[in-house]
Motif scaffolding. Structure first.
Motif, PDB file in Angstrom:
ATOM      1  N   LYS A  33      60.927  67.522  33.757  1.00 44.68           N
ATOM      2  CA  LYS A  33      61.089  67.639  32.309  1.00 44.68           C
ATOM      3  C   LYS A  33      62.385  66.974  31.840  1.00 44.68           C
ATOM      4  CE  LYS A  33      61.022  70.952  28.532  1.00 44.68           C
ATOM      5  NZ  LYS A  33      60.887  72.363  28.154  1.00 44.68           N
ATOM      6  N   SER A  34      63.443  67.099  32.620  1.00 42.23           N
ATOM      7  CA  SER A  34      64.731  66.509  32.227  1.00 42.23           C
ATOM      8  C   SER A  34      64.638  64.980  32.138  1.00 42.23           C
ATOM      9  CB  SER A  34      65.835  66.918  33.201  1.00 42.23           C
ATOM     10  OG  SER A  34      65.538  66.452  34.506  1.00 42.23           O
ATOM     11  N   LYS A  35      63.883  64.377  33.048  1.00 45.14           N
ATOM     12  CA  LYS A  35      63.717  62.913  33.012  1.00 45.14           C
ATOM     13  C   LYS A  35      62.840  62.498  31.837  1.00 45.14           C
ATOM     14  CE  LYS A  35      64.676  62.165  37.788  1.00 45.14           C
ATOM     15  NZ  LYS A  35      65.000  61.103  38.632  1.00 45.14           N
ATOM     16  N   LEU A  36      61.810  63.295  31.554  1.00 43.49           N
ATOM     17  CA  LEU A  36      60.972  63.016  30.388  1.00 43.49           C
ATOM     18  C   LEU A  36      61.804  63.096  29.109  1.00 43.49           C
ATOM     19  CD1 LEU A  36      57.754  65.034  31.303  1.00 43.49           C
ATOM     20  CD2 LEU A  36      57.930  62.553  31.129  1.00 43.49           C
ATOM     21  N   LYS A  37      62.650  64.101  29.034  1.00 38.87           N
ATOM     22  CA  LYS A  37      63.499  64.285  27.855  1.00 38.87           C
ATOM     23  C   LYS A  37      64.454  63.104  27.678  1.00 38.87           C
ATOM     24  CE  LYS A  37      66.671  67.590  25.737  1.00 38.87           C
ATOM     25  NZ  LYS A  37      67.318  68.908  25.879  1.00 38.87           N
TER      26      LYS A  37
END
Length: 162
Positions: A33-37
């Motif tokens: 999720k952090s990379k998507l964000k």
């Protein structure tokens, strides 16, 4: 302008009639999720209508925002991933096998991914550097965007370089 065009090209890839939100953000379905964000924020800065006056930037911004809305919510993402993976299994000709065990086996090699020609439906395995790239099908010679399907077929071609 290139970012706008890239989002529109990625939005052409549909899985079971739905947008491929990972493709729109230019990310792998297994991304945290952090990379998507981080990717969403990067693209939002490039495409925000207040910053980018290029024709179509506002539409591209709406597409990445919709992708982020679905992928940032863990319940929506989980539901979307299930629908996406089930469709990928049916598209690969899966007649009733356990899609999750097949899915795990197909991703044991993290340097490759499976994609399918949108014209003739032949599946190929490519190196990850070709995700979201325009490729030429060896079977029908049509051009398609290499979108990860997630499931390896029982028998398929495996070109390592297009």
């Amino acid at each position: 302008m290139v970012a706008t065009f890239g989002v529109y090209i990625a939005s052409e890839a549909k899985i079971n009639g739905e947008f491929d939100f990972y493709s729109i953000l230019g990310m792998d379905p297994f991304a945290e999720k952090s990379k998507l964000k981080k990717q969403y924020k990067k693209m939002a800065v490039l495409l925000h209508p207040d910053k980018n006056k290029t024709v179509g930037a506002d539409g591209a911004f709406k597409l990445i925002s919709e992708a982020w809305t679905h992928l940032s919510n863990s319940v929506k993402r989980s539901s979307y991933d299930r629908r996406r993976n089930l469709y990928a299994g049916h598209a690969a000709g899966a007649g009733g096998y356990d899609i999750y065990s097949k899915f795990a086996v197909s991703h044991s090699r993290l340097d490759t991914f499976w994609t399918v020609c949108t014209t003739c439906r032949v599946q190929y395995e490519y190196l990850r550097k070709y995700v979201n790239k325009r490729l030429s099908c060896k079977n029908c010679r049509g051009i398609f965007i290499a979108v990860e399907t997630g499931v390896a077929p029982d028998n398929a071609s495996s070109p390592r370089d297009p």
